[in-house]
Design a protein around this motif. Structure first.
Motif, PDB file in Angstrom:
ATOM      1  N   VAL A 177       0.836  -1.201   0.000  1.00  0.00           N
ATOM      2  CA  VAL A 177       0.000   0.000   0.000  1.00  0.00           C
ATOM      3  C   VAL A 177       0.869   1.248   0.000  1.00  0.00           C
ATOM      4  O   VAL A 177       0.551   2.234  -0.672  1.00  0.00           O
ATOM      5  CB  VAL A 177      -1.006  -0.014   1.174  1.00  0.00           C
ATOM      6  CG1 VAL A 177      -1.830   1.257   1.198  1.00  0.00           C
ATOM      7  CG2 VAL A 177      -1.924  -1.235   1.089  1.00  0.00           C
ATOM      8  N   VAL A 178       1.991   1.212   0.726  1.00  0.00           N
ATOM      9  CA  VAL A 178       2.926   2.345   0.720  1.00  0.00           C
ATOM     10  C   VAL A 178       3.399   2.595  -0.713  1.00  0.00           C
ATOM     11  O   VAL A 178       3.455   3.738  -1.171  1.00  0.00           O
ATOM     12  CB  VAL A 178       4.118   2.096   1.670  1.00  0.00           C
ATOM     13  CG1 VAL A 178       5.241   3.096   1.413  1.00  0.00           C
ATOM     14  CG2 VAL A 178       3.667   2.159   3.117  1.00  0.00           C
ATOM     15  N   GLU A 179       3.743   1.529  -1.427  1.00  0.00           N
ATOM     16  CA  GLU A 179       4.178   1.667  -2.819  1.00  0.00           C
ATOM     17  C   GLU A 179       3.080   2.290  -3.675  1.00  0.00           C
ATOM     18  O   GLU A 179       3.355   3.146  -4.519  1.00  0.00           O
ATOM     19  CB  GLU A 179       4.594   0.310  -3.387  1.00  0.00           C
ATOM     20  CG  GLU A 179       5.902  -0.196  -2.833  1.00  0.00           C
ATOM     21  CD  GLU A 179       6.292  -1.560  -3.377  1.00  0.00           C
ATOM     22  OE1 GLU A 179       5.844  -1.916  -4.488  1.00  0.00           O
ATOM     23  OE2 GLU A 179       7.046  -2.266  -2.677  1.00  0.00           O
ATOM     24  N   VAL A 231       3.120   5.430   7.726  1.00  0.00           N
ATOM     25  CA  VAL A 231       4.488   5.192   7.243  1.00  0.00           C
ATOM     26  C   VAL A 231       4.964   6.330   6.353  1.00  0.00           C
ATOM     27  O   VAL A 231       6.107   6.775   6.469  1.00  0.00           O
ATOM     28  CB  VAL A 231       4.594   3.837   6.502  1.00  0.00           C
ATOM     29  CG1 VAL A 231       5.921   3.705   5.769  1.00  0.00           C
ATOM     30  CG2 VAL A 231       4.393   2.681   7.466  1.00  0.00           C
ATOM     31  N   VAL A 232       4.101   6.823   5.464  1.00  0.00           N
ATOM     32  CA  VAL A 232       4.523   7.897   4.550  1.00  0.00           C
ATOM     33  C   VAL A 232       4.463   9.277   5.201  1.00  0.00           C
ATOM     34  O   VAL A 232       4.822  10.264   4.581  1.00  0.00           O
ATOM     35  CB  VAL A 232       3.723   7.889   3.222  1.00  0.00           C
ATOM     36  CG1 VAL A 232       3.918   6.581   2.478  1.00  0.00           C
ATOM     37  CG2 VAL A 232       2.251   8.175   3.436  1.00  0.00           C
ATOM     38  N   GLY A 233       4.027   9.331   6.458  1.00  0.00           N
ATOM     39  CA  GLY A 233       4.055  10.588   7.191  1.00  0.00           C
ATOM     40  C   GLY A 233       2.830  11.470   7.040  1.00  0.00           C
ATOM     41  O   GLY A 233       2.859  12.645   7.411  1.00  0.00           O
ATOM     42  N   ASP A 234       1.743  10.911   6.514  1.00  0.00           N
ATOM     43  CA  ASP A 234       0.509  11.696   6.398  1.00  0.00           C
ATOM     44  C   ASP A 234      -0.054  11.979   7.794  1.00  0.00           C
ATOM     45  O   ASP A 234       0.050  11.150   8.698  1.00  0.00           O
ATOM     46  CB  ASP A 234      -0.537  10.958   5.572  1.00  0.00           C
ATOM     47  CG  ASP A 234      -0.191  10.907   4.095  1.00  0.00           C
ATOM     48  OD1 ASP A 234       0.755  11.608   3.666  1.00  0.00           O
ATOM     49  OD2 ASP A 234      -0.869  10.160   3.366  1.00  0.00           O
ATOM     50  N   GLU A 235      -0.645  13.145   7.936  1.00  0.00           N
ATOM     51  CA  GLU A 235      -1.277  13.506   9.210  1.00  0.00           C
ATOM     52  C   GLU A 235      -2.782  13.308   9.177  1.00  0.00           C
ATOM     53  O   GLU A 235      -3.416  13.200  10.217  1.00  0.00           O
ATOM     54  CB  GLU A 235      -0.951  14.958   9.556  1.00  0.00           C
ATOM     55  CG  GLU A 235       0.519  15.171   9.834  1.00  0.00           C
ATOM     56  CD  GLU A 235       0.851  16.601  10.200  1.00  0.00           C
ATOM     57  OE1 GLU A 235      -0.071  17.427  10.363  1.00  0.00           O
ATOM     58  OE2 GLU A 235       2.049  16.893  10.324  1.00  0.00           O
ATOM     59  N   THR A 236      -3.359  13.277   7.969  1.00  0.00           N
ATOM     60  CA  THR A 236      -4.801  13.076   7.821  1.00  0.00           C
ATOM     61  C   THR A 236      -5.053  11.946   6.835  1.00  0.00           C
ATOM     62  O   THR A 236      -4.173  11.575   6.052  1.00  0.00           O
ATOM     63  CB  THR A 236      -5.518  14.346   7.323  1.00  0.00           C
ATOM     64  OG1 THR A 236      -5.016  14.680   6.029  1.00  0.00           O
ATOM     65  CG2 THR A 236      -5.324  15.500   8.283  1.00  0.00           C
ATOM     66  N   VAL A 237      -6.263  11.423   6.874  1.00  0.00           N
ATOM     67  CA  VAL A 237      -6.668  10.348   5.972  1.00  0.00           C
ATOM     68  C   VAL A 237      -8.145  10.545   5.629  1.00  0.00           C
ATOM     69  O   VAL A 237      -8.927  11.019   6.453  1.00  0.00           O
ATOM     70  CB  VAL A 237      -6.414   8.964   6.614  1.00  0.00           C
ATOM     71  CG1 VAL A 237      -7.239   8.758   7.866  1.00  0.00           C
ATOM     72  CG2 VAL A 237      -6.649   7.836   5.627  1.00  0.00           C
ATOM     73  N   ALA A 238      -8.505  10.183   4.401  1.00  0.00           N
ATOM     74  CA  ALA A 238      -9.908  10.239   3.995  1.00  0.00           C
ATOM     75  C   ALA A 238     -10.651   9.062   4.625  1.00  0.00           C
ATOM     76  O   ALA A 238     -10.170   7.928   4.601  1.00  0.00           O
ATOM     77  CB  ALA A 238     -10.023  10.180   2.474  1.00  0.00           C
ATOM     78  N   VAL A 239     -11.818   9.373   5.204  1.00  0.00           N
ATOM     79  CA  VAL A 239     -12.611   8.331   5.862  1.00  0.00           C
ATOM     80  C   VAL A 239     -14.072   8.422   5.441  1.00  0.00           C
ATOM     81  O   VAL A 239     -14.557   9.488   5.060  1.00  0.00           O
ATOM     82  CB  VAL A 239     -12.529   8.425   7.408  1.00  0.00           C
ATOM     83  CG1 VAL A 239     -11.101   8.407   7.892  1.00  0.00           C
ATOM     84  CG2 VAL A 239     -13.262   9.626   7.947  1.00  0.00           C
TER      85      VAL A 239
END
Length: 106
Positions: free
Chosen positions: A52-54, A90-98
């Protein structure tokens, strides 16, 4: 910004009426506001997280994760998307779509 400002609650619960169906509208949530239950942690596969990181590094679109509100503890609880959530960390995101979904009744 406090947990669950009025605008987020309203937009998270907003349903867009389509032709005979309703779809949830994704919203951005701070990753540190999402609780990862033990049963979801047990599902965690490091190789899947790496995949998923890739995908994220290749700018691939991923579906929003699903969370529910725990009103007693005032937090979001992960329902679906453990690998996407961990990859965002892992990629350092602070937010995510939910997608905000209802709790399962047992």
């Amino acid at each position: 910004m406090g947990l669950w400002p009025k605008e987020r609650r309203l937009s998270a619960a907003l349903l867009i009426r389509g032709e005979g169906s309703a779809v949830l509208k994704p919203v951005q949530v701070n990753i540190d506001e999402i609780y990862l239950p033990l049963d979801r942690r047990k599902e965690l596969d490091p190789q899947k997280v790496e995949q998923v990181v890739e995908q994220l590094m290749n700018d691939e679109d991923l579906p929003p994760i699903q969370v529910r509100l725990d009103t007693k503890k005032k937090r979001y609880v992960l329902v679906k998307g453990v690998h996407r959530l961990e990859a965002r960390k892992v990629v350092g995101d602070e937010t995510v779509a939910v997608y905000l979904v209802g709790a399962r009744l047992h």
